[in-house]
Design a protein around this motif. Structure first.
Motif, mmCIF file in Angstrom:
data_model
loop_
_atom_site.group_PDB
_atom_site.id
_atom_site.type_symbol
_atom_site.label_atom_id
_atom_site.label_comp_id
_atom_site.label_asym_id
_atom_site.label_seq_id
_atom_site.Cartn_x
_atom_site.Cartn_y
_atom_site.Cartn_z
ATOM 1 N N ILE A 146 0.779 -1.110 -0.186
ATOM 2 C CA ILE A 146 -0.061 -0.066 -0.010
ATOM 3 C C ILE A 146 0.842 1.294 0.080
ATOM 4 N N ALA A 147 1.779 1.331 0.851
ATOM 5 C CA ALA A 147 2.638 2.370 1.134
ATOM 6 C C ALA A 147 3.768 2.688 0.305
ATOM 7 N N PHE A 148 4.506 1.546 -0.232
ATOM 8 C CA PHE A 148 5.657 1.759 -0.944
ATOM 9 C C PHE A 148 5.592 0.858 -2.318
ATOM 10 N N ASP A 149 4.204 0.717 -2.851
ATOM 11 C CA ASP A 149 3.931 0.141 -4.125
ATOM 12 C C ASP A 149 4.846 -1.067 -4.373
ATOM 13 N N ASP A 150 5.085 -2.052 -3.725
ATOM 14 C CA ASP A 150 5.552 -3.163 -3.520
ATOM 15 C C ASP A 150 6.849 -3.074 -4.029
ATOM 16 N N ALA A 151 7.608 -2.162 -3.424
ATOM 17 C CA ALA A 151 9.086 -1.867 -3.635
ATOM 18 C C ALA A 151 9.707 -3.394 -3.659
ATOM 19 N N GLN A 152 10.605 -3.689 -4.548
ATOM 20 C CA GLN A 152 11.109 -5.054 -4.487
ATOM 21 C C GLN A 152 12.377 -4.944 -3.343
ATOM 22 N N ALA A 153 12.872 -3.932 -3.253
ATOM 23 C CA ALA A 153 14.036 -3.981 -2.169
ATOM 24 C C ALA A 153 13.618 -3.940 -0.893
ATOM 25 N N ILE A 154 12.353 -3.419 -0.696
ATOM 26 C CA ILE A 154 11.608 -3.288 0.827
ATOM 27 C C ILE A 154 11.420 -4.941 0.922
ATOM 28 N N LEU A 155 10.659 -5.581 -0.197
ATOM 29 C CA LEU A 155 10.275 -6.926 0.145
ATOM 30 C C LEU A 155 11.346 -7.845 0.347
ATOM 31 N N GLY A 156 12.127 -7.892 -0.464
ATOM 32 C CA GLY A 156 13.588 -8.438 -0.300
ATOM 33 C C GLY A 156 14.214 -8.267 1.029
ATOM 34 N N ALA A 157 14.387 -7.025 1.480
ATOM 35 C CA ALA A 157 14.844 -7.133 3.012
ATOM 36 C C ALA A 157 13.865 -7.623 3.837
ATOM 37 N N LEU A 158 12.458 -7.449 3.699
ATOM 38 C CA LEU A 158 11.524 -7.918 4.742
ATOM 39 C C LEU A 158 11.674 -9.415 4.747
ATOM 40 N N ALA A 159 11.901 -10.121 3.681
ATOM 41 C CA ALA A 159 12.098 -11.572 3.602
ATOM 42 C C ALA A 159 13.074 -11.759 4.378
ATOM 43 N N ALA A 160 14.506 -11.411 3.919
ATOM 44 C CA ALA A 160 15.484 -11.285 4.773
ATOM 45 C C ALA A 160 15.516 -11.154 6.338
ATOM 46 N N VAL A 161 14.838 -10.242 6.671
ATOM 47 C CA VAL A 161 14.661 -10.011 8.066
ATOM 48 C C VAL A 161 13.927 -11.158 8.930
ATOM 49 N N LEU A 162 12.738 -11.664 8.059
ATOM 50 C CA LEU A 162 11.963 -12.660 8.692
ATOM 51 C C LEU A 162 12.633 -14.032 8.978
ATOM 52 N N ILE A 163 13.351 -14.093 7.738
ATOM 53 C CA ILE A 163 14.125 -15.564 7.687
ATOM 54 C C ILE A 163 15.415 -15.489 8.871
ATOM 55 N N SER A 164 16.100 -14.434 8.825
ATOM 56 C CA SER A 164 17.014 -14.514 9.875
ATOM 57 C C SER A 164 16.636 -14.420 11.269
ATOM 58 N N GLY A 165 15.340 -13.996 11.591
ATOM 59 C CA GLY A 165 14.608 -14.082 12.905
ATOM 60 C C GLY A 165 14.365 -15.491 12.986
ATOM 61 N N LEU A 166 13.713 -16.403 12.156
ATOM 62 C CA LEU A 166 13.470 -17.726 12.349
ATOM 63 C C LEU A 166 14.549 -18.488 12.477
ATOM 64 N N VAL A 167 15.716 -17.989 11.738
ATOM 65 C CA VAL A 167 16.946 -18.919 11.829
ATOM 66 C C VAL A 167 17.491 -18.730 13.491
ATOM 67 N N ALA A 168 17.175 -17.531 13.852
ATOM 68 C CA ALA A 168 17.664 -17.200 15.372
ATOM 69 C C ALA A 168 16.653 -17.957 16.314
ATOM 70 N N VAL A 169 15.467 -17.958 16.173
ATOM 71 C CA VAL A 169 14.540 -18.288 17.239
ATOM 72 C C VAL A 169 14.349 -19.708 17.259
ATOM 73 N N LEU A 170 14.362 -20.499 16.293
ATOM 74 C CA LEU A 170 14.043 -22.133 15.958
ATOM 75 C C LEU A 170 14.964 -22.808 16.536
ATOM 76 N N PRO A 171 16.529 -22.525 16.790
ATOM 77 C CA PRO A 171 17.259 -23.412 17.622
ATOM 78 C C PRO A 171 16.967 -23.040 18.912
ATOM 79 N N ILE A 172 16.720 -22.005 19.627
ATOM 80 C CA ILE A 172 16.586 -21.754 20.974
ATOM 81 C C ILE A 172 15.319 -22.841 21.284
ATOM 82 N N ALA A 173 14.215 -22.745 20.361
ATOM 83 C CA ALA A 173 13.194 -23.625 20.699
ATOM 84 C C ALA A 173 13.298 -24.845 20.678
ATOM 85 N N ALA A 174 14.133 -25.364 19.606
ATOM 86 C CA ALA A 174 14.436 -27.081 19.662
ATOM 87 C C ALA A 174 15.219 -27.091 20.920
#
Length: 288
Positions: free
Chosen positions: A250-278
């Motif tokens: 809505i606000a950034f017209d699906d800016a690819q750079a922001i979408l890529g950064a969003l995916a990177a932040v989410l995946i790196s967050g899961l990489v951090a927390v999954l081993p903790i839970a395991a």
């Protein structure tokens, strides 16, 4: 991945709905009542998720001097609590599933109202990006349909037909596990080029550190035994991807750079927390 996007979206919907349904099947009304009447626990969970983590995201974005796309992505993720992976991680760590699922649903509902104002305020003060105006009613409906309703149905089945709930729960848990792995694989396959492009960048590191710091904040700002506190930590560490994706569209017209950064932040967050839970789940399994 574009051709497979509808399939990935469908699997994601199944994962969220089945995970919440399984959480309802495993929750008793007495356990749910204990969570929602523990006002101190709820107040601390809201403080951790709606105040502490957004401020942590802002601080880390400034500390790592992230580029504009990474800065925006980190702020959007930090302002969006209540991700359904949090309920899943309460199962993985053998924690307090009732408290984790109930709190995650509550946070998702509250965040559907607070995400827009919070992310707009931080981005405005930081002088980054544009004003975000989201369809609050649509966010509330999404949370209700995908999270509140399946959880409530599972809860009713558990209350009215306990033997049925016990027989259904292993199947629901299996479907949740399988679709969980498929969603993770889809995230990696669909955004691997964006993540690879950010390898060595501060955006991936900031997403990782945010998840660890959010886990610590959620654990410290909680009450009760260790299993409940670390469950609150995982719920706090896992953010909800829906509102940030809507904001980018809505606000950034699906800016690819922001979408890529969003995916990177989410995946790196899961990489951090999954081993903790395991690791927590493994340790608790050894104690039983």
């Amino acid at each position: 991945m574009n051709a497979l996007q509808p399939l990935f979206n469908a699997i994601t919907v199944i994962f969220i709905a089945v995970t919440m349904f399984a959480g309802g099947l495993a929750t008793t009304l007495s356990a749910l009542r204990a969570v929602f009447t523990d006002l101190r626990l709820l107040a601390l969970a809201l403080l951790a998720n709606l105040v502490a983590v957004p401020l942590l995201g802002w601080g880390l974005a400034a500390l790592f001097s992230l580029p504009t796309a990474g800065f925006i992505a980190l702020i959007l993720v930090a302002a969006s609590p209540g991700g359904p992976f949090g309920a899943k991680l309460s199962v993985v760590q053998k924690g307090d599933v009732s408290a984790g699922t109930a709190t995650q649903v509550l946070l998702a509902a509250v965040a559907s109202l607070t995400f827009g104002p919070m992310s707009t305020a931080v981005l405005s003060v930081a002088d980054v990006g544009a004003r975000i105006s989201l369809d609050v009613a649509a966010l509330v409906r999404t949370v209700a349909v995908l999270q509140l309703v399946p959880f409530a149905v599972g809860l009713v089945v558990r209350h009215c037909a306990r033997s049925t709930a016990r027989s259904w729960h292993p199947v629901a848990a299996l479907v949740s596990n399988v679709t969980f792995l498929m969603v993770l694989a889809g995230m990696l396959l669909g955004s691997w080029h964006d993540v690879v492009a950010l390898l060595g960048s501060r955006t991936l590191l900031a997403g990782f550190v945010l998840a660890v710091a959010a886990f610590a904040a959620g654990t410290l700002l909680a009450t009760g035994p260790s299993a409940r506190r670390t469950t609150m930590g995982c719920v706090t560490a896992v953010r909800n991807v829906g509102p940030p994706l809507a904001a980018v569209g809505i606000a950034f017209d699906d800016a690819q750079a922001i979408l890529g950064a969003l995916a990177a932040v989410l995946i790196s967050g899961l990489v951090a927390v999954l081993p903790i839970a395991a690791v927590l789940g493994h340790r608790r399994g050894d104690l039983t």
